[in-house]
Write a protein that holds these residues in place. Sequence first.
Motif: not given
Length: 243
Positions: A59-60, A62-65, A67, A72, A233
């Motif tokens: 998730e971290y 992805e948030e920073h671009g 792929k 989920s 986390t």
Amino acid sequence: MKQKDLLYTGKAKSVYRTDAKGKLIVEFRDDITAFDGGKKDVLAKKGSYNAEVSRFIFEYLEEHGVKTHFLSMIDERRMVVRELAMVPLEVIVRNVAAGSIVRNYPFKEGTPLNPPVIVIDYKDDSRHDPMLNDDLIIALGLTTAQELAKIKTVALEINRLLSALLLKQGITLVDFKIEFGRQGRTIYLGDEISMDSMRLWDKKTGASLDKDVYRFNKGDVMATYNNVAGRITGKKSPAQNKR
Ligand code: C5P
């Protein structure tokens, strides 16, 4: 979404088909292995610690671009991921000399590697994952030259992002291994990023906070995984609260 038949079983994870097109379920089991499967154990909750850290890191990123295949969580040890055609490469990024490069080359353990060193191995247990070079990767048809360049750029970007994240928690990212796969022409980060696939040292004490604790009998493996999962986390797990 329904979990269907088992597609693949690895040393610590199982992959299942689902009734949803292009989606798979990855289950993080409690199995732990080292030295090409020469040392094996089952440690209660290990799968859930690695799943939680992988989720958090995916998730971290992805948030920073970056792929990734992560979509989920289903429960504490199962995640829904994009179905990828995996590229059989183990891409290892090293910031500090440790592990196999100290055994195989004249590096002194703990020497900073700046710029970081990328080592790419062929993922094939029967051949003991031999190291590749760019020419071999292309000659074997494992990637195109463009894909290989992209994989290296993304690996270094992941290293930059992860090193910064972990440093905030007082953890040095010594090295880590990642794997990539394709969906169509797009390259995604696959597999996992966890205490099994990173080498982590406590910045203050130098203590191992990863699978080296298991490999070299350095202490209580599950207490370490529990503690590190909480540090990475930012959450204390119920098991930690009980202590
Ligand atoms: O053993 P070595 O020093 O080459 O490992 C480098 C990094 O890659 C370590 O963080 C290790 O945990 C990881 N690795 C892995 N799976 C492998 C080989 C190495 O996750 N098959």
